[in-house]
Write an enzyme that holds these catalytic residues in place. Structure first.
Site, mmCIF file in Angstrom:
data_model
loop_
_atom_site.group_PDB
_atom_site.id
_atom_site.type_symbol
_atom_site.label_atom_id
_atom_site.label_comp_id
_atom_site.label_asym_id
_atom_site.label_seq_id
_atom_site.Cartn_x
_atom_site.Cartn_y
_atom_site.Cartn_z
ATOM 1 C CG ASP A 169 -1.715 1.235 1.394
ATOM 2 O OD1 ASP A 169 -2.578 1.481 0.542
ATOM 3 O OD2 ASP A 169 -1.469 1.986 2.360
ATOM 4 C CD GLU B 176 -2.297 3.082 -3.165
ATOM 5 O OE1 GLU B 176 -3.162 3.943 -3.340
ATOM 6 O OE2 GLU B 176 -2.073 2.564 -2.059
#
Length: 617
Positions: free
Chosen positions: A267, A303
């Site tokens: 993330d 990401e």
């Protein structure tokens, strides 16, 4: 049968001599081990090993024993490397012997990345029960749909009973609200038995705001010079960074080895600050490639708002050196602007020329490859990505971020009409990049997916206020009274209203959407996947056919080409030449006939394949 255990230098480990407990607490001068059981408890001093480490081996401590650490005779804390914390993040940890779980999928070696069709889901809202076991009951549905990989939002133990997962504070412990560690393993094993890969979303850029005790006794976990939107950055490059890096490296290997996961999605890595070389992202990938990645397919996904193409480079043979792919926000943002006309927030970067951004994202990966970003104050964003293959970019129309970060959590089916949405879905699902679906989008689920959490009262009030203030800069929410209508993330109803409504699955409208997705994914498996190896980076071409339509062509090394024609506007486009080859798919039944007469119908997508050699059996 296979029994797996990842060995690590901290936490509780069951050995032949008993259970070894080890904690890194450089700010403590004394640490005691508290063993808690029915009707009895004991407090045992731990030996100081030097450099902040404390250890104790207890012969009587067995799997199921509850334990905590007392710091300097005062505060009691759970194990930061706890394998399970059934009483939430403030409660005691539990000794787990992972070798007690018997794996029967020892022949599973995963699937090649090119076959990836990813389905992102949140365990708490995917099913009415919100558990690992209940999710396993939906695996046949996902296989029939055409999915090949589950991507599970973070499960690391978070405070309270409901959370997206990005507020985790015990990164080795699956949250007890979903079930036990063995329940999670059973879900993964069941998925493997049906040919499904399982990826896990992990958070290495911050800890959640409640239940993080590392600030008290292991302050070197946090940087003195780097900062993130959540406060001090994780210390990956300062004093004592080696121990901190090892903590997260072992976490990645733990999930891949002990739980036999097929990959990780990291993330928001653009918020990880690390000036060392190799940086933590490079070291993590190298450890995975030289470890579990040598034995089976392991896929690492990023990401990364910075569009750092260097993490996605390939070898001469086309193998990822570090990371298989990155979520392609550029593709999503351009498509979203074309579908909705929205231009608030980061959409402002795409509002002026969304079609140009879409064309570049389809042929080169990133739309921003070093150009200034108005949304980011004119700062350059991105690195050149033209020489990367389409497989390095995950394509999507919806994710937890793009739905849940809206004020009311609306899905695209509520924001646009069916015909435009079908055009966009056909574009994403048959493009060379691996597609990602967000749970429920395939049947136009009518329930929203909202931001929700379950913090203590004082923090909850601040989160509710902060959530509403986030939207103050949006024209729609300039009025404070309107912002008050934004659902309270801490209210149980916000979570309950976000659960998928499976009861509508067979209603005609929703069944038609599911069939549309299923048919496109079947076409992808039959036609697109076999030719991906023939698409060479840097050779795709795109042509704009007016303000809202474009043609993109991917030449194939064996001869021929894959061609996309897409009109993402309400006006008919004339003078369009039909591409060579066979029609693979059309988002609308009238689109192919119109093209024969040189007309590209409004809101339609067509795919053509001209192949010089067979691409499927």
């Amino acid at each position: 049968m296979l029994h797996t255990m990842h060995e690590m230098p901290f936490g509780a480990a069951v050995t032949a001599e008993g259970t070894r407990f080890r904690l890194w607490a450089p700010a403590a001068t004394r640490v005691d081990l508290l063993l808690e059981g029915p009707g009895e408890s004991s407090e045992l001093p731990m030996a100081a090993l030097g450099e902040g480490w404390f250890q104790r081996v207890v012969a009587e401590a067995k799997p199921g024993t509850r334990y905590r650490f007392r710091l300097d005779g005062g505060l009691c804390v759970p194990d930061p490397a706890s394998r399970w914390n059934p009483d939430d993040v403030h409660g005691p940890s539990v000794v787990v012997d992972p070798r007690q779980f018997a794996w029967s999928d020892q022949g599973w070696r995963g699937r090649p990345w090119e076959e990836a069709v990813i389905y992102e889901l949140h365990l708490g809202t995917f099913t009415p029960e919100g558990s690992f076991r209940a999710a396993a009951d939906k695996l046949d549905y996902l296989v029939e749909l055409g999915v090949t990989a589950l991507e599970i939002m973070p499960v690391a133990d978070f405070p309270g009973r409901r959370n997206w997962g990005y507020d985790g504070v015990l990164p080795f412990a699956p949250d007890a609200s979903y079930g036990t560690p063995d329940d999670f393993k059973a879900l993964i094993q069941a998925a493997h038995g049906k040919g499904l890969m399982v990826f896990l979303d992990v958070v290495y850029n911050h800890f959640g705001p409640e239940g993080n005790y590392l600030y008290v006794y292991a302050r070197p976990f946090f940087s003195r010079r780097h900062h993130t939107p959540w406060g001090s950055a994780i210390n990956f490059d300062g004093e004592d960074a080696r121990t901190v890096r090892d903590f997260f490296l072992h976490n990645a290997l733990y999930w891949l080895e002990e739980y036999r996961l097929d990959g990780l999605r990291l993330d928001a890595v653009h918020t990880i600050a690390d000036d060392s070389r190799p940086d933590i992202l490079e070291e993590l990938a190298e450890r995975v490639r030289s470890g579990p990645g040598r034995e089976r397919h392991i896929h690492l996904i990023l990401e990364n708002d910075a569009n750092a193409a260097r993490y996605l480079t390939r070898t001469r043979e086309g193998v990822a050196r570090h990371y298989e792919a990155q979520w392609n926000d550029d593709l999503h943002h351009a498509l979203h602007v074309l579908l909705t006309g929205e231009s608030d927030g980061y959409y402002q970067d795409y509002a002026a020329t969304p079609l140009a951004h879409l064309g570049r994202a389809l042929r080169e990966g990133f739309a921003f490859q070093g150009e200034p970003s108005p949304y980011r104050g004119g700062r350059p964003r991105g690195e050149p990505s033209r020489e990367l293959p389409p497989s390095a970019f995950v394509a999507f129309l919806q994710t937890h971020d793009q739905v849940g970060n809206r004020a009311f959590g609306e899905r695209l089916a509520q924001l646009t009409q069916p015909r435009p949405l079908r055009a966009a879905v056909a574009l994403v699902l048959l493009a060379p990049s691996p597609p990602l679906l967000f749970m429920g989008e395939e049947f136009a689920c009518p329930t929203p997916f909202r931001y929700f959490c379950d913090f203590g009262p004082e923090l909850a009030a601040a989160v509710t206020f902060g959530r509403r203030e986030e939207f103050a800069g949006f024209a729609r929410f300039a009025d404070p009274a309107v912002r008050e209508t934004i659902p309270d993330p801490c209210a149980p109803a916000t979570f309950l209203e976000s659960k998928l409504n499976w009861e509508v699955l067979d209603w005609p409208r929703h069944a038609q959407w599911r069939a549309f997705y299923r048919d496109l994914l079947a076409l992808r498996q039959r036609w697109i996947v076999p030719l991906l190896s023939q698409i060479r980076p840097g050779r795709a071409r795109s042509v704009e056919l007016g303000e809202r339509a474009l043609q993109v062509t991917w030449p194939l090394s064996g001869g021929g080409a894959l061609t996309l024609l897409s009109n993402l506007g309400s006006q008919l486009v004339t003078g369009v030449e039909r591409p060579a080859g066979e029609l693979l798919a059309a988002s609308e039944g009238d689109a192919a006939g119109a093209l024969e007469a040189g007309r590209l119908a409004p809101w339609c997508t067509l795919w053509y394949l001209a192949a010089a050699e067979p691409v499927h059996a």
